[in-house]
Scaffold this active site. Structure first.
Site, short mmCIF file in Angstrom:
data_model
loop_
_atom_site.label_atom_id
_atom_site.label_comp_id
_atom_site.label_asym_id
_atom_site.label_seq_id
_atom_site.Cartn_x
_atom_site.Cartn_y
_atom_site.Cartn_z
N GLU A 21 2.50 -9.20 -9.04
CA GLU A 21 2.36 -8.54 -7.73
C GLU A 21 3.72 -8.44 -7.05
OE1 GLU A 21 -1.70 -9.51 -5.67
OE2 GLU A 21 -0.89 -11.37 -6.53
N TYR A 53 3.83 5.88 18.85
CA TYR A 53 3.20 5.46 17.60
C TYR A 53 4.08 5.72 16.39
CZ TYR A 53 1.24 10.23 17.96
OH TYR A 53 1.05 11.57 18.14
N LYS A 99 -6.01 -4.71 0.82
CA LYS A 99 -5.38 -4.81 -0.49
C LYS A 99 -6.37 -4.24 -1.51
CE LYS A 99 -2.91 -8.32 -3.14
NZ LYS A 99 -2.48 -9.73 -3.15
#
Length: 124
Positions: A21, A53, A99
């Protein structure tokens, strides 16, 4: 309290416990809610009176890419902390960090952590 929402922000980053990862990286998705009053910008129509933003997305991206964390809990906490640091008019923030490619053997949409933090949560 009013909200500015950023939904489905997709980033490729290197967070996770497993070596692959950290080496190969993976996709992440964030939903962020910024709790702030928009009464003034609603009257003035002035970007300087609100949380931009675009700048918030740049802050989130920077945090997600500048360092590698083992836990998505830590990554989400760092995102919240930096947003609260960068934007003085931000009262609190909710960060959902998804995830979708977590290394687990199961059929799932994503694993996630969701946190809500206020400015006082990061003071000693």
């Amino acid at each position: 309290m009013d909200q500015i929402q950023i939904r489905g922000l997709k980033l490729f980053a290197y967070h996770g416990v497993n070596p692959e990862e950290k080496q190969d990286g993976q996709n992440f998705e964030l939903d962020v809610t910024l709790f702030t009053s928009v009464k003034r910008p609603g009257r003035t129509d002035d970007l300087n009176d609100t949380i931009n933003y675009s700048k918030a997305v740049k802050c989130i991206t920077r945090v997600m890419l500048e360092e590698s964390y083992d836990l998505i809990e830590r990554a989400a906490s760092r995102v919240a902390q930096e947003l609260l640091t960068e934007f003085s008019s931000l009262d609190r923030v909710t960060v959902r960090l998804k995830k979708p490619e977590a290394p687990i053997q199961a059929d799932f949409d994503y694993v996630a952590v969701e946190i809500t933090r206020s400015r006082g949560d990061f003071t000693d």
